[in-house]
Design an enzyme around this catalytic site. Structure first.
Site, PDB file in Angstrom:
ATOM      1  N   GLU A 189       0.862  -1.187   0.000  1.00 53.23           N
ATOM      2  CA  GLU A 189       0.000   0.000   0.000  1.00 53.23           C
ATOM      3  C   GLU A 189       0.893   1.229   0.000  1.00 53.23           C
ATOM      4  O   GLU A 189       1.924   1.259   0.684  1.00 53.23           O
ATOM      5  CB  GLU A 189      -0.901  -0.003   1.238  1.00 53.23           C
ATOM      6  CG  GLU A 189      -1.719   1.271   1.431  1.00 53.23           C
ATOM      7  CD  GLU A 189      -2.561   1.227   2.707  1.00 53.23           C
ATOM      8  OE1 GLU A 189      -2.944   0.116   3.128  1.00 53.23           O
ATOM      9  OE2 GLU A 189      -2.824   2.296   3.287  1.00 53.23           O
ATOM     10  N   GLU A 194      -2.972  11.082   3.652  1.00 53.24           N
ATOM     11  CA  GLU A 194      -3.996  10.761   4.645  1.00 53.24           C
ATOM     12  C   GLU A 194      -4.093  11.930   5.615  1.00 53.24           C
ATOM     13  O   GLU A 194      -3.093  12.581   5.929  1.00 53.24           O
ATOM     14  CB  GLU A 194      -3.656   9.477   5.407  1.00 53.24           C
ATOM     15  CG  GLU A 194      -3.970   8.204   4.660  1.00 53.24           C
ATOM     16  CD  GLU A 194      -3.878   6.987   5.562  1.00 53.24           C
ATOM     17  OE1 GLU A 194      -4.930   6.492   6.008  1.00 53.24           O
ATOM     18  OE2 GLU A 194      -2.739   6.537   5.808  1.00 53.24           O
TER      19      GLU A 194
END
Length: 276
Positions: free
Chosen positions: A150, A155
């Site tokens: 990932e 974020e």
């Protein structure tokens, strides 16, 4: 005088010896000047079905998230040149919130290159927007997360306004083991102004940038195998707003802030090329 000459020679030699390692890491790599895959959102209605699919459901998504991801236009629409993903406080399936999670899998799968997303983020305690990448193929280990990797380009958790995070997750390095590799940076007016969130991905490294400034690089070490570096297979892009969850909900969810939007001006992918 002879001692001075020797000293200068040694300093020059050491400096020369230290340069090739830096140069070699990026030697032979550069990114195309024009994107080979992009969405400028110069249309209206639902996101372009030739480029985006929806991930649907209310199963917590492995993080005890509280939203139901839908394909409703109220949760993901294009207007005025922007993609708008909206998290809403409303009954949706069995969940108390609705949102959207767009994926490019099967329609935009990339191996190396530069990914740019110009976005304005939501705000408020309980919001958890992300611009990130997951493996498009199951090649390694248990053929699932985190074995196949990932890459988190951006974020943000609403209880820590203006701080954004970039991370990578692999079998060896992930947040479950508390070994994930990443960094964070303060972005001024992250929810009021657009910023460019970028990943530069080569066979040698993954670098995360904001507005052209790198703040995290994960280099491939010589001893790394797939457990440390699964980043040699295609990945696809994901755009979403989660609500609550193990991280986004650490300080609760403020229902008064909803609805909240992530606005995206464009998504661009520039392939990696070899210098000629």
């Amino acid at each position: 005088m002879r001692q001075k000459v020797i000293f200068i020679f040694l300093i020059t030699t050491l400096a020369a010896c230290s340069q090739p390692a830096v140069i070699a890491q990026n030697e032979g790599n550069f990114f195309a000047s024009t994107p080979s895959w992009q969405d400028e959102f110069n249309y209206s209605g639902k996101p372009d079905a030739a480029k985006w699919s929806y991930a649907l459901g209310e199963n917590g998504w492995g993080n005890n998230e509280l939203q139901n991801y839908t394909d409703e236009i109220g949760n993901a629409k294009v207007e005025n040149g922007h993609l708008i993903i909206t998290a809403i406080k409303e009954k949706s399936g069995k969940a108390e919130y609705s949102s959207a999670r767009l994926v490019s899998k099967g329609k935009g799968d990339f191996l190396y290159g530069k990914i740019e997303v110009k976005a304005k983020l939501p705000a408020g305690t309980g919001t958890w927007p992300a611009i990130w990448m997951l493996y498009s193929e199951n090649n390694y280990g248990n053929k699932s997360w985190p074995d196949n990797g990932e890459i988190d380009i951006m974020e943000h958790v609403g209880f820590d306004q203006n701080r954004v995070h970039g991370n990578v997750h692999t079998k060896a390095f992930n947040h479950v083991l508390k070994t994930n590799k990443g960094n964070n940076v303060i972005v001024d007016k992250a929810s009021e102004e657009f910023h460019i969130y970028t990943c530069e991905w080569t066979p040698e490294s993954v670098t995360i940038l904001v507005d052209g400034k790198a703040y995290f690089t994960f280099p491939k070490e010589a001893e790394y195998k797939w457990a440390e570096w699964p980043f040699d297979k295609p990945f696809h892009l994901i755009l979403n707003i989660a609500v609550g969850g193990n991280w986004g909900g650490q300080k609760g969810v403020d229902d008064s802030v909803f609805p909240q939007k992530m606005e995206i001006d464009y998504v661009r992918y520039y392939p990696l090329s070899e210098k000629k």
